[in-house]
Design a protein around this motif. Structure first.
Motif, PDB file in Angstrom:
ATOM      1  N   ILE A   1       0.523  -1.709  -0.254  1.00 39.52           N
ATOM      2  CA  ILE A   1       0.322  -0.185   0.037  1.00 39.52           C
ATOM      3  C   ILE A   1       0.883   1.484   0.014  1.00 39.52           C
ATOM      4  O   ILE A   1       1.134   2.133  -0.788  1.00 39.52           O
ATOM      5  CB  ILE A   1      -1.280   0.470   1.260  1.00 39.52           C
ATOM      6  CG1 ILE A   1      -1.752  -1.044   0.780  1.00 39.52           C
ATOM      7  CG2 ILE A   1      -1.522   1.314   1.500  1.00 39.52           C
ATOM      8  CD1 ILE A   1      -3.005  -1.309   2.053  1.00 39.52           C
ATOM      9  N   ALA A   2       2.029   1.624   0.770  1.00 34.18           N
ATOM     10  CA  ALA A   2       3.252   2.847   0.675  1.00 34.18           C
ATOM     11  C   ALA A   2       3.465   2.272  -0.905  1.00 34.18           C
ATOM     12  O   ALA A   2       3.436   3.913  -1.054  1.00 34.18           O
ATOM     13  CB  ALA A   2       3.925   1.580   2.305  1.00 34.18           C
ATOM     14  N   VAL A   3       3.813   1.947  -0.752  1.00 36.23           N
ATOM     15  CA  VAL A   3       4.409   1.735  -2.556  1.00 36.23           C
ATOM     16  C   VAL A   3       3.084   2.639  -3.813  1.00 36.23           C
ATOM     17  O   VAL A   3       3.517   3.128  -4.639  1.00 36.23           O
ATOM     18  CB  VAL A   3       4.951   0.403  -2.755  1.00 36.23           C
ATOM     19  CG1 VAL A   3       5.096   0.542  -4.728  1.00 36.23           C
ATOM     20  CG2 VAL A   3       6.015  -0.176  -2.605  1.00 36.23           C
ATOM     21  N   VAL A   4       2.611   1.687  -2.881  1.00 34.21           N
ATOM     22  CA  VAL A   4       0.470   2.687  -4.026  1.00 34.21           C
ATOM     23  C   VAL A   4       1.287   4.083  -4.111  1.00 34.21           C
ATOM     24  O   VAL A   4       1.475   4.719  -4.966  1.00 34.21           O
ATOM     25  CB  VAL A   4      -0.155   2.173  -3.918  1.00 34.21           C
ATOM     26  CG1 VAL A   4      -1.463   2.827  -4.774  1.00 34.21           C
ATOM     27  CG2 VAL A   4      -0.144   0.951  -4.127  1.00 34.21           C
ATOM     28  N   LEU A   5       1.166   4.975  -3.087  1.00 37.00           N
ATOM     29  CA  LEU A   5       1.048   5.799  -2.851  1.00 37.00           C
ATOM     30  C   LEU A   5       2.395   6.676  -3.396  1.00 37.00           C
ATOM     31  O   LEU A   5       1.973   7.240  -4.010  1.00 37.00           O
ATOM     32  CB  LEU A   5       0.663   5.983  -1.520  1.00 37.00           C
ATOM     33  CG  LEU A   5      -0.329   6.066  -0.575  1.00 37.00           C
ATOM     34  CD1 LEU A   5      -0.630   5.391   0.711  1.00 37.00           C
ATOM     35  CD2 LEU A   5      -2.029   6.681  -1.727  1.00 37.00           C
ATOM     36  N   ALA A   6       3.030   6.056  -3.005  1.00 41.22           N
ATOM     37  CA  ALA A   6       4.782   6.670  -3.318  1.00 41.22           C
ATOM     38  C   ALA A   6       4.684   6.746  -4.869  1.00 41.22           C
ATOM     39  O   ALA A   6       5.189   7.301  -5.209  1.00 41.22           O
ATOM     40  CB  ALA A   6       6.090   5.881  -2.865  1.00 41.22           C
ATOM     41  N   SER A   7       4.348   5.223  -5.500  1.00 41.21           N
ATOM     42  CA  SER A   7       4.296   5.325  -6.749  1.00 41.21           C
ATOM     43  C   SER A   7       3.562   6.954  -6.960  1.00 41.21           C
ATOM     44  O   SER A   7       4.364   7.223  -8.419  1.00 41.21           O
ATOM     45  CB  SER A   7       4.084   4.266  -7.398  1.00 41.21           C
ATOM     46  OG  SER A   7       5.120   3.399  -6.696  1.00 41.21           O
TER      47      SER A   7
END
Length: 408
Positions: free
Chosen positions: A147-153
């Motif tokens: 989920i963090a990667v989704v937002l960071a992306s």
């Protein structure tokens, strides 16, 4: 242990949900510099070659220097996680990365570039160890990570487009001063990190001191998968722009393609988050490694722009899809994130050799010869996950169970 009433259980779940949300924002901050670097370093490679006259091996050496220092910093920080104030470490590292970015913009020879870029790597390495420490607090680590990667992306996509668009017209000084906004944002997001060291690390250290946890000295094979994934990926990643130029694709277009890969990365991370509920970490990791490795081979061997673009999209998808599962497998060691951080660090250290080796291969045998190097790395990344090791404990997360009992 006292029996919990329905309102108490509901409050406990609410607290856990709140902790997860806070952790996601903290992870976004910790991941920004590293993940944005993956997107823009191929562009920097081209800029250094064109404006400063660096040879491919020299440009590769600068990149290798950063990842080598990043790796060493990650592994050293991993040894200190039991005593380290994670929030303070994240803040100090963000300041260090900002200063190093500004200094890199004024470096004009390979030695100074390697020194300044390497100093930035030290700060990013500390941040990556903090990622492992933060994830060790959560049983569903792969879901929170994804989920963090989704937002960071989403953030990285916009930043990559802006950087690629500005790169042809701005000086290196201005570009790197502009990059300092990233560590500034990381500093602010560090306030979401809980104070002190990870409690799981302290609990597990006590358990280890009492002689519990049979098999603590064995080498986790998942580290080999993490290492060879990085080795194969970096050999291709550092020369992505060179491959594109060989196909006649201009720098601005390559930048737009790299920005588009952020969308693919979002999809990969979202798929990882959705599939994490099925508790199939190893099969999912193997599938991700295969897609990642085959995408690397396709990038180097692409005959035209469409194949090149599809391969880059597949690479980005597989990267964000696979890493949450590999990290979660490493966190099964129940050592407060130390194994995961060591795996990340060792992967960076050995992967740091790849740009230099790939540069040597490109100079002597052509860019397409990198296919052999990356093909071997692909096979070496998958095999360790096919081998079975005796589990360290009877259940998935005894440390988390212990921490939960203390809370109740």
């Amino acid at each position: 242990m006292p029996e919990l009433t329905a309102p108490a259980v509901q409050a406990d779940r609410s607290d856990r949900t709140g902790a997860r949300v806070v952790s996601v924002f903290a992870l976004v901050g910790l991941l920004l510099a590293y993940n944005l670097g993956l997107n823009i370093t191929p562009i920097l490679n081209g800029l250094w070659t064109e404006r400063l006259g660096l040879a491919p091996r020299q440009a590769g050496l600068v990149i290798s220097a950063q990842f080598a220092m990043m790796a060493i910093a990650t592994m050293i920080t991993a040894r200190l996680l039991q005593k380290l104030n994670v929030r303070r470490a994240a803040m100090v590292s963000a300041v260090g990365v900002g200063v190093a970015y500004v200094a890199t913009g004024y470096a004009e020879n390979p030695a100074l570039l390697a020194l300044c870029f390497g100093l930035a790597g030290i700060g990013i390495g500390v941040q990556m160890a903090c990622v492992a420490a933060l994830l060790s607090r959560h049983e569903k680590a792969e879901r929170i990570y994804a989920i963090a990667v989704v937002l960071a992306s989403f953030l990285i996509a916009g930043l990559t487009i802006a950087f690629a668009s500005a790169a042809p017209d701005l000086s290196l000084h201005v570009l790197f001063v502009g990059l300092a906004i990233i560590p500034a944002a990381q500093f602010l997001l560090s306030f979401f990190i809980p104070r002190g060291c990870a409690p799981q690390a302290a609990v597990n250290a006590k358990r280890a001191g009492e002689g519990e946890g049979e098999g603590t000295r064995r080498f986790p094979l998942v580290i080999l998968s993490m290492v060879f994934m990085q080795v194969g990926g970096m050999a291709v990643w550092a020369f992505t722009e060179r491959v594109g130029h060989q196909l006649g694709i201009p720098t601005a277009t390559i930048g737009n393609i790299l920005a588009a890969t952020a969308v693919s990365a979002i999809v990969g991370a979202a798929c990882a988050a959705a599939l994490s509920r099925f508790h199939m970490r190893r099969p999912m990791a193997i599938i991700g490694l295969l897609v990642f490795g085959l995408s690397n081979l396709s990038i180097v061997g692409a005959p035209d722009m469409p194949i090149f673009t599809i391969a880059l999209l597949g690479q980005a998808f597989a990267l964000t899809f696979t890493l949450p599962f590999l990290t979660a497998i490493a966190l099964e060691e129940n050592d407060g994130g130390r194994t995961a951080a060591n795996g990340i660090g060792l992967a960076m250290l050995l992967g740091a050799i790849s740009p230099y080796v790939a540069g040597w291969i490109a100079e002597n045998h052509g860019l397409q010869a990198i296919v052999v190097f990356s093909g071997v790395a692909l096979a070496a990344s998958v095999v360790p996950l096919l081998l079975r090791q005796m589990p360290k404990a009877a259940h998935a997360s005894p440390v988390l169970d212990a921490a939960s009992k203390q809370q109740l």
